[in-house]
Design a protein around this motif. Sequence first.
Motif, mmCIF file in Angstrom:
data_model
loop_
_atom_site.group_PDB
_atom_site.id
_atom_site.type_symbol
_atom_site.label_atom_id
_atom_site.label_comp_id
_atom_site.label_asym_id
_atom_site.label_seq_id
_atom_site.Cartn_x
_atom_site.Cartn_y
_atom_site.Cartn_z
ATOM 1 N N PHE A 72 1.034 -8.180 5.071
ATOM 2 C CA PHE A 72 -0.386 -8.417 5.343
ATOM 3 C C PHE A 72 -0.584 -9.726 6.102
ATOM 4 N N PHE A 73 0.202 -10.738 5.772
ATOM 5 C CA PHE A 73 0.084 -12.036 6.433
ATOM 6 C C PHE A 73 0.295 -11.908 7.942
ATOM 7 N N PHE A 74 1.214 -11.033 8.348
ATOM 8 C CA PHE A 74 1.507 -10.863 9.767
ATOM 9 C C PHE A 74 0.649 -9.793 10.428
ATOM 10 N N HIS A 75 0.091 -8.878 9.657
ATOM 11 C CA HIS A 75 -0.642 -7.738 10.230
ATOM 12 C C HIS A 75 -1.961 -7.498 9.500
ATOM 13 N N SER A 76 -2.770 -8.511 9.351
ATOM 14 C CA SER A 76 -3.989 -8.383 8.555
ATOM 15 C C SER A 76 -5.007 -7.436 9.170
ATOM 16 N N ASP A 77 -4.924 -7.174 10.461
ATOM 17 C CA ASP A 77 -5.890 -6.282 11.104
ATOM 18 C C ASP A 77 -5.277 -4.932 11.473
ATOM 19 N N SER A 78 -4.097 -4.623 10.907
ATOM 20 C CA SER A 78 -3.413 -3.371 11.243
ATOM 21 C C SER A 78 -3.971 -2.202 10.443
ATOM 22 N N PHE B 121 -0.126 1.121 1.569
ATOM 23 C CA PHE B 121 -0.678 -0.217 1.764
ATOM 24 C C PHE B 121 -1.150 -0.325 3.213
ATOM 25 N N ILE B 122 -2.464 -0.403 3.401
ATOM 26 C CA ILE B 122 -3.057 -0.477 4.730
ATOM 27 C C ILE B 122 -3.734 -1.837 4.852
ATOM 28 N N PRO B 123 -3.196 -2.740 5.651
ATOM 29 C CA PRO B 123 -3.728 -4.104 5.707
ATOM 30 C C PRO B 123 -5.211 -4.200 6.001
ATOM 31 N N VAL B 124 -5.715 -3.325 6.867
ATOM 32 C CA VAL B 124 -7.126 -3.412 7.243
ATOM 33 C C VAL B 124 -8.047 -3.176 6.050
ATOM 34 N N ARG B 125 -7.512 -2.579 5.004
ATOM 35 C CA ARG B 125 -8.287 -2.343 3.781
ATOM 36 C C ARG B 125 -8.822 -3.654 3.212
ATOM 37 N N PHE B 126 -8.097 -4.738 3.431
ATOM 38 C CA PHE B 126 -8.462 -6.031 2.867
ATOM 39 C C PHE B 126 -9.116 -6.951 3.897
ATOM 40 N N ASN B 127 -9.393 -6.428 5.077
ATOM 41 C CA ASN B 127 -10.020 -7.206 6.140
ATOM 42 C C ASN B 127 -11.440 -6.692 6.351
ATOM 43 N N GLY C 141 -7.937 0.481 -6.298
ATOM 44 C CA GLY C 141 -7.045 0.861 -5.216
ATOM 45 C C GLY C 141 -6.521 -0.349 -4.461
ATOM 46 N N ASP C 142 -7.360 -1.366 -4.335
ATOM 47 C CA ASP C 142 -6.916 -2.614 -3.700
ATOM 48 C C ASP C 142 -5.743 -3.224 -4.457
ATOM 49 N N ILE C 143 -5.697 -2.980 -5.751
ATOM 50 C CA ILE C 143 -4.623 -3.550 -6.585
ATOM 51 C C ILE C 143 -3.387 -2.660 -6.564
ATOM 52 N N TRP C 144 -3.568 -1.362 -6.842
ATOM 53 C CA TRP C 144 -2.375 -0.510 -7.003
ATOM 54 C C TRP C 144 -1.641 -0.252 -5.691
ATOM 55 N N THR C 145 -2.325 -0.376 -4.537
ATOM 56 C CA THR C 145 -1.622 -0.110 -3.284
ATOM 57 C C THR C 145 -0.558 -1.164 -2.980
ATOM 58 N N PHE C 146 -0.611 -2.322 -3.637
ATOM 59 C CA PHE C 146 0.435 -3.328 -3.465
ATOM 60 C C PHE C 146 1.780 -2.834 -4.029
ATOM 61 N N VAL C 147 1.734 -1.781 -4.850
ATOM 62 C CA VAL C 147 2.958 -1.238 -5.444
ATOM 63 C C VAL C 147 3.135 0.240 -5.122
ATOM 64 N N SER C 148 2.038 0.999 -5.126
ATOM 65 C CA SER C 148 2.141 2.454 -4.966
ATOM 66 C C SER C 148 2.715 2.858 -3.614
ATOM 67 N N TYR C 149 2.561 2.028 -2.595
ATOM 68 C CA TYR C 149 3.108 2.373 -1.282
ATOM 69 C C TYR C 149 4.624 2.575 -1.324
ATOM 70 N N ALA C 150 5.287 1.936 -2.299
ATOM 71 C CA ALA C 150 6.746 2.017 -2.389
ATOM 72 C C ALA C 150 7.234 3.414 -2.756
ATOM 73 N N PHE C 151 6.362 4.256 -3.288
ATOM 74 C CA PHE C 151 6.759 5.598 -3.695
ATOM 75 C C PHE C 151 6.574 6.621 -2.570
ATOM 76 N N LEU C 152 5.998 6.212 -1.464
ATOM 77 C CA LEU C 152 5.763 7.096 -0.317
ATOM 78 C C LEU C 152 6.771 6.763 0.781
ATOM 79 N N HIS C 153 7.106 7.778 1.586
ATOM 80 C CA HIS C 153 8.054 7.558 2.681
ATOM 81 C C HIS C 153 7.592 8.290 3.930
ATOM 82 N N GLY C 154 8.034 7.761 5.077
ATOM 83 C CA GLY C 154 7.557 8.297 6.343
ATOM 84 C C GLY C 154 8.268 9.547 6.812
#
Length: 272
Positions: free
Chosen positions: A141-147, A63-69, A84-97
């Motif tokens: 996203f609300f706090f980091h819309s341009d991240s 989930f990359i906030p800038v994608r929606f900005n 991709g705009d839709i599935w990234t709201f959930v798919s990010y949960a399966f990835l880890h840093g």
Amino acid sequence: MARFGGNGGGSWNMPDGKPYREPMFNLPTPILFLGGLMVAIHVVREFLLSQKQDFDILLTFAFIPVRFNDAVATGFSFPGGVFGDIWTFVSYAFLHGSWMHLILNLVWMAAFATVVLRRIGTSRFAAFFVVTAAAGALVHFFFHSDSMSPLVGVSAVLSGAMSASARFAFSGYGSWATALQSTHRQPCLTLEQLRHNRQAVSFLAVWLALNLIFGLLSIGGGGASIAWEAHLGGFAAGLFLFPYFDSFSQGPRKPKEPKKKKADHSHIRVIK
């Protein structure tokens, strides 16, 4: 009936005389599958993909906030397009840093996602997973819309599971560990009842305090920062929306009233 064995080890025997062995992983199959899937994804990213390929995975599923900005992302097209705009709201949960990030989340998932899944079942938990993950991404996203930094990890879902468990696991007596391991079938606490439940309130307060501390200190595996806003979004979704997923908290449906039959006037003749 099972009987305690006399082998001095505190073990006990099954009716057929064979010693009972506690399973190594006493977790529901869906939790084991979910954890295994996350481990497999991280193994592939860590050992089988090049750095560029892994970057493409992040662009596609994190989930990359800038994608929606549009004002910031002008001139760049993210993989997946609208879907991709839709599935990234959930798919990010399966990835880890990092491995540390993944292992910590697996431990928390075994503790808190398990108790929620056992309460509401697999299909409802899947819906719960989607809603809490999306809520975490939305608040982030609300706090980091341009991240441009990718959000990854299942922490928002686990935060939702922690707050949800507080609504049904602490209506009795015993320690936190006992409450989370017990079987719960009574309706969950209302928000008013939750406010007066010291055990539940202290449990939630500890979580909020830890989340605040780690968020302010930005302690994370692999040099990543803690996305406390996403945690807070999942926490709020689990706390306020859990009764809608919980069949034990939904009163029995009223039977539908039988349809009234229309009066049969076919035997009446109309005289003109």
